[in-house]
Design a protein around this motif. Structure first.
Motif, PDB file in Angstrom:
ATOM      1  N   GLY A 207       0.789  -1.227   0.000  1.00  0.00           N
ATOM      2  CA  GLY A 207       0.000   0.000   0.000  1.00  0.00           C
ATOM      3  C   GLY A 207       0.817   1.271   0.000  1.00  0.00           C
ATOM      4  N   ILE A 208       2.133   1.175   0.288  1.00  0.00           N
ATOM      5  CA  ILE A 208       2.984   2.367   0.202  1.00  0.00           C
ATOM      6  C   ILE A 208       2.969   2.856  -1.245  1.00  0.00           C
ATOM      7  CG2 ILE A 208       5.320   3.285   0.469  1.00  0.00           C
ATOM      8  CD1 ILE A 208       4.022   2.543   3.106  1.00  0.00           C
ATOM      9  N   ARG A 209       2.844   4.147  -1.434  1.00  0.00           N
ATOM     10  CA  ARG A 209       2.630   4.675  -2.782  1.00  0.00           C
ATOM     11  C   ARG A 209       3.842   4.483  -3.692  1.00  0.00           C
ATOM     12  NH1 ARG A 209       3.730  10.906  -3.710  1.00  0.00           N
ATOM     13  NH2 ARG A 209       5.269  11.361  -2.112  1.00  0.00           N
ATOM     14  N   TYR A 210       3.562   4.417  -4.989  1.00  0.00           N
ATOM     15  CA  TYR A 210       4.618   4.359  -5.998  1.00  0.00           C
ATOM     16  C   TYR A 210       5.137   5.769  -6.243  1.00  0.00           C
ATOM     17  CZ  TYR A 210       7.164   3.688 -10.327  1.00  0.00           C
ATOM     18  OH  TYR A 210       8.154   3.667 -11.276  1.00  0.00           O
ATOM     19  N   ARG A 211       6.452   5.876  -6.316  1.00  0.00           N
ATOM     20  CA  ARG A 211       7.070   7.158  -6.664  1.00  0.00           C
ATOM     21  C   ARG A 211       8.322   6.882  -7.471  1.00  0.00           C
ATOM     22  NH1 ARG A 211      10.196  11.377  -2.685  1.00  0.00           N
ATOM     23  NH2 ARG A 211      10.518  13.036  -4.208  1.00  0.00           N
ATOM     24  N   TYR A 212       8.380   7.399  -8.686  1.00  0.00           N
ATOM     25  CA  TYR A 212       9.546   7.175  -9.536  1.00  0.00           C
ATOM     26  C   TYR A 212      10.793   7.724  -8.848  1.00  0.00           C
ATOM     27  CZ  TYR A 212      12.736   7.248 -13.478  1.00  0.00           C
ATOM     28  OH  TYR A 212      13.819   7.045 -14.295  1.00  0.00           O
ATOM     29  N   GLY A 213      11.823   6.890  -8.750  1.00  0.00           N
ATOM     30  CA  GLY A 213      13.056   7.285  -8.080  1.00  0.00           C
ATOM     31  C   GLY A 213      12.999   7.142  -6.573  1.00  0.00           C
ATOM     32  N   GLY A 214      11.846   6.694  -6.038  1.00  0.00           N
ATOM     33  CA  GLY A 214      11.673   6.611  -4.595  1.00  0.00           C
ATOM     34  C   GLY A 214      12.313   5.376  -3.989  1.00  0.00           C
ATOM     35  N   SER A 215      12.838   5.524  -2.783  1.00  0.00           N
ATOM     36  CA  SER A 215      13.491   4.398  -2.107  1.00  0.00           C
ATOM     37  C   SER A 215      13.242   4.414  -0.608  1.00  0.00           C
ATOM     38  CB  SER A 215      15.003   4.432  -2.380  1.00  0.00           C
ATOM     39  OG  SER A 215      15.564   5.660  -1.930  1.00  0.00           O
ATOM     40  N   SER A 216      12.128   5.026  -0.193  1.00  0.00           N
ATOM     41  CA  SER A 216      11.837   5.179   1.228  1.00  0.00           C
ATOM     42  C   SER A 216      10.350   4.976   1.481  1.00  0.00           C
ATOM     43  CB  SER A 216      12.249   6.582   1.690  1.00  0.00           C
ATOM     44  OG  SER A 216      11.621   6.921   2.897  1.00  0.00           O
ATOM     45  N   PRO A 217       9.984   4.292   2.576  1.00  0.00           N
ATOM     46  CA  PRO A 217       8.563   4.105   2.873  1.00  0.00           C
ATOM     47  C   PRO A 217       7.848   5.399   3.219  1.00  0.00           C
ATOM     48  CG  PRO A 217       9.899   3.328   4.699  1.00  0.00           C
ATOM     49  CD  PRO A 217      10.839   3.614   3.569  1.00  0.00           C
ATOM     50  N   THR A 219       8.262   8.327   1.725  1.00  0.00           N
ATOM     51  CA  THR A 219       7.968   9.138   0.539  1.00  0.00           C
ATOM     52  C   THR A 219       7.535   8.318  -0.665  1.00  0.00           C
ATOM     53  OG1 THR A 219      10.326   9.091  -0.042  1.00  0.00           O
ATOM     54  CG2 THR A 219       9.545  10.976   1.227  1.00  0.00           C
ATOM     55  N   GLY A 220       7.726   7.001  -0.631  1.00  0.00           N
ATOM     56  CA  GLY A 220       7.306   6.149  -1.738  1.00  0.00           C
ATOM     57  C   GLY A 220       8.462   5.394  -2.374  1.00  0.00           C
ATOM     58  N   PHE A 221       8.106   4.376  -3.181  1.00  0.00           N
ATOM     59  CA  PHE A 221       9.099   3.509  -3.817  1.00  0.00           C
ATOM     60  C   PHE A 221       8.861   3.418  -5.319  1.00  0.00           C
ATOM     61  CE2 PHE A 221       8.728   1.350   0.410  1.00  0.00           C
ATOM     62  CZ  PHE A 221      10.054   1.432   0.803  1.00  0.00           C
ATOM     63  N   ASP A 222       9.956   3.261  -6.072  1.00  0.00           N
ATOM     64  CA  ASP A 222       9.814   2.666  -7.395  1.00  0.00           C
ATOM     65  C   ASP A 222      10.186   1.192  -7.242  1.00  0.00           C
ATOM     66  OD1 ASP A 222      12.603   2.530  -7.379  1.00  0.00           O
ATOM     67  OD2 ASP A 222      12.881   4.100  -8.876  1.00  0.00           O
ATOM     68  N   CYS A 223      10.149   0.428  -8.340  1.00  0.00           N
ATOM     69  CA  CYS A 223      10.280  -1.030  -8.205  1.00  0.00           C
ATOM     70  C   CYS A 223      11.613  -1.448  -7.599  1.00  0.00           C
ATOM     71  CB  CYS A 223      10.048  -1.710  -9.550  1.00  0.00           C
ATOM     72  SG  CYS A 223      11.303  -1.377 -10.814  1.00  0.00           S
ATOM     73  N   SER A 224      12.712  -0.912  -8.120  1.00  0.00           N
ATOM     74  CA  SER A 224      14.023  -1.323  -7.616  1.00  0.00           C
ATOM     75  C   SER A 224      14.320  -0.698  -6.262  1.00  0.00           C
ATOM     76  CB  SER A 224      15.116  -0.961  -8.627  1.00  0.00           C
ATOM     77  OG  SER A 224      15.069   0.412  -8.955  1.00  0.00           O
ATOM     78  N   GLY A 225      13.796   0.508  -6.019  1.00  0.00           N
ATOM     79  CA  GLY A 225      13.969   1.132  -4.712  1.00  0.00           C
ATOM     80  C   GLY A 225      13.313   0.308  -3.618  1.00  0.00           C
ATOM     81  N   ARG A 294      -0.515   0.415 -10.661  1.00  0.00           N
ATOM     82  CA  ARG A 294      -1.446   0.425  -9.525  1.00  0.00           C
ATOM     83  C   ARG A 294      -1.154   1.547  -8.540  1.00  0.00           C
ATOM     84  NH1 ARG A 294      -2.535  -5.937  -7.955  1.00  0.00           N
ATOM     85  NH2 ARG A 294      -2.985  -6.659 -10.069  1.00  0.00           N
ATOM     86  N   GLY A 295       0.012   2.163  -8.686  1.00  0.00           N
ATOM     87  CA  GLY A 295       0.330   3.326  -7.867  1.00  0.00           C
ATOM     88  C   GLY A 295       0.777   3.024  -6.458  1.00  0.00           C
ATOM     89  N   CYS A 296       1.168   1.768  -6.185  1.00  0.00           N
ATOM     90  CA  CYS A 296       1.569   1.426  -4.822  1.00  0.00           C
ATOM     91  C   CYS A 296       2.289   0.082  -4.814  1.00  0.00           C
ATOM     92  CB  CYS A 296       0.351   1.361  -3.902  1.00  0.00           C
ATOM     93  SG  CYS A 296      -0.816   0.044  -4.331  1.00  0.00           S
ATOM     94  N   VAL A 297       2.793  -0.297  -3.636  1.00  0.00           N
ATOM     95  CA  VAL A 297       3.344  -1.640  -3.446  1.00  0.00           C
ATOM     96  C   VAL A 297       2.171  -2.609  -3.405  1.00  0.00           C
ATOM     97  CG1 VAL A 297       4.634  -3.167  -1.913  1.00  0.00           C
ATOM     98  CG2 VAL A 297       5.365  -0.788  -2.207  1.00  0.00           C
ATOM     99  N   THR A 298       2.227  -3.633  -4.231  1.00  0.00           N
ATOM    100  CA  THR A 298       1.087  -4.526  -4.385  1.00  0.00           C
ATOM    101  C   THR A 298       1.564  -5.942  -4.687  1.00  0.00           C
ATOM    102  OG1 THR A 298      -1.020  -4.793  -5.559  1.00  0.00           O
ATOM    103  CG2 THR A 298       0.874  -4.104  -6.868  1.00  0.00           C
ATOM    104  N   ILE A 299       0.643  -6.874  -4.715  1.00  0.00           N
ATOM    105  CA  ILE A 299       0.938  -8.263  -5.065  1.00  0.00           C
ATOM    106  C   ILE A 299       0.278  -8.575  -6.401  1.00  0.00           C
ATOM    107  CG2 ILE A 299       0.554 -10.685  -4.437  1.00  0.00           C
ATOM    108  CD1 ILE A 299       0.735  -9.830  -1.502  1.00  0.00           C
ATOM    109  N   SER A 300       1.037  -9.169  -7.306  1.00  0.00           N
ATOM    110  CA  SER A 300       0.523  -9.509  -8.630  1.00  0.00           C
ATOM    111  C   SER A 300       0.799 -10.971  -8.939  1.00  0.00           C
ATOM    112  CB  SER A 300       1.166  -8.621  -9.707  1.00  0.00           C
ATOM    113  OG  SER A 300       0.841  -7.261  -9.508  1.00  0.00           O
ATOM    114  N   ASP A 301       0.163 -11.437  -9.980  1.00  0.00           N
ATOM    115  CA  ASP A 301       0.319 -12.816 -10.435  1.00  0.00           C
ATOM    116  C   ASP A 301       1.262 -12.843 -11.632  1.00  0.00           C
ATOM    117  OD1 ASP A 301      -0.341 -15.413 -11.813  1.00  0.00           O
ATOM    118  OD2 ASP A 301      -1.727 -15.534 -10.116  1.00  0.00           O
TER     119      ASP A 301
END
Length: 318
Positions: A207-217, A219-225, A294-301
């Motif tokens: 549920g933590i939001r997606y943020r391009y370049g983000g690496s902190s809970p 302010t948000g995360f991108d995938c690798s962050g 999805r704009g956040c940390v989520t679970i996908s198939d």
């Protein structure tokens, strides 16, 4: 007097009592809650305080607690936190404890020559951080390009050593090749207990939001962050981008070898020639990731849109 007001007053009195007794004040989030710039639900959201994380308490007022978390100072509702007396359980200390536990499980290598240099970068012209004697032990953090290995010395110095200066421990199922890379052996070691802890930690960030370049809970995360942040909390150092993780970190495994905690990589542009997305495999065909769609940390198939662009998998938990 309503229940929420009573809770706020009690927490304020508790803070005063602890302060007078010299106790450190620490807040733990019981749910993931917004951090705001003033004690009001209409004020600006500065970040988030994830469930299970701890923060320093600065003050309390009217059902709100002012905290300092991950570089963000702001207010959270007292309804959504619990207070502890001992700051020794803070995130920083928890992280260092995790690091001490995990370091002992990392691959180790033995230094083959006297005056072996640990450098700040993958270059013989980079700064010398430390000089080691023949027979010294180091932890192997990651395989690097061009014949360099990222290591951590027993006193905590992190740097790079030329591959020919090291001999990998035979107790691990990966070894350094003559080219400085990892050679696959019959089995890739797997630490299921550590994987369970890592996945539990990762799920707390849902549920933590997606943020391009983000690496902190906060302010948000991108995938690798997101992936880098999760593994860093367990003493495992990863590269910052999905492409670099795929090229550098861990041991490549097949789709059929996937186990919980492995990294899964994708080419979401569909060309299947460039890795631009990464997640952590949960098992059962599912993975957790920071999704821009999805704009956040989520679970996908793995059969979802991202799943159809699956490129490769790597194991970094050994």
């Amino acid at each position: 007097m309503n229940t929420k007001a009573l809770i706020g007053i009690l927490m304020f009195l508790l803070l005063i009592t602890w302060s007078s007794k010299g106790f450190a004040k620490t807040a733990e989030a019981t749910v993931t809650v917004n951090i705001r710039n003033s004690p009001s639900t209409s004020s600006k959201v500065l970040g988030v305080f994830p469930k299970g994380f701890k923060a320093q308490v600065l003050s309390s007022t009217g059902g709100w607690v002012k905290i300092s978390f991950d570089g963000v100072v702001g207010y959270v509702k007292s309804d959504y936190i619990k207070l502890t007396k001992d700051s020794s359980t803070s995130n920083a200390v928890k992280s260092s404890t995790n690091t001490r536990q995990v370091v002992s499980q990392m691959p180790m290598a033995t230094v083959l020559k006297d005056n072996a240099r640990v450098r700040s970068n993958m270059s013989t012209s980079s700064k010398i951080l430390k000089t080691l004697k023949k027979g010294s032990k180091v932890y192997v953090l990651a395989r690097e390009r061009n014949g360099w290995i990222k290591v951590k010395t027993l006193d905590g110095t992190v740097g790079y050593m030329a591959y020919y200066l090291l001999k990998m421990s035979t107790s691990h199922t990966t070894k350094i090749s003559s080219r400085g890379g990892y050679d696959r052996e019959a089995q890739v070691a797997y630490n299921g207990s550590l994987a369970d802890r890592i996945l539990g930690f990762a799920k707390n960030l849902l549920g933590i939001r997606y943020r391009y370049g983000g690496s902190s809970p906060s302010t948000g995360f991108d995938c690798s962050g997101f992936v880098q942040y999760v593994f860093r909390n367990f003493g495992i150092s990863l590269e910052r981008t999905a492409a670099d993780m795929a090229a550098t970190n861990g041991v490549r495994i097949s789709y059929n070898e996937l186990r919980p905690g492995d990294l899964v990589f994708f080419d979401t542009d569909g060309g299947r020639n460039y890795i631009n997305h990464v997640g952590i495999y949960l098992g059962g065909g599912k993975y957790i990731h920071a999704s821009s769609a999805r704009g956040c940390v989520t679970i996908s198939d793995l059969t979802s849109k991202y799943g159809t662009s699956f490129m490769m998998a790597k194991r970094v938990i050994r």
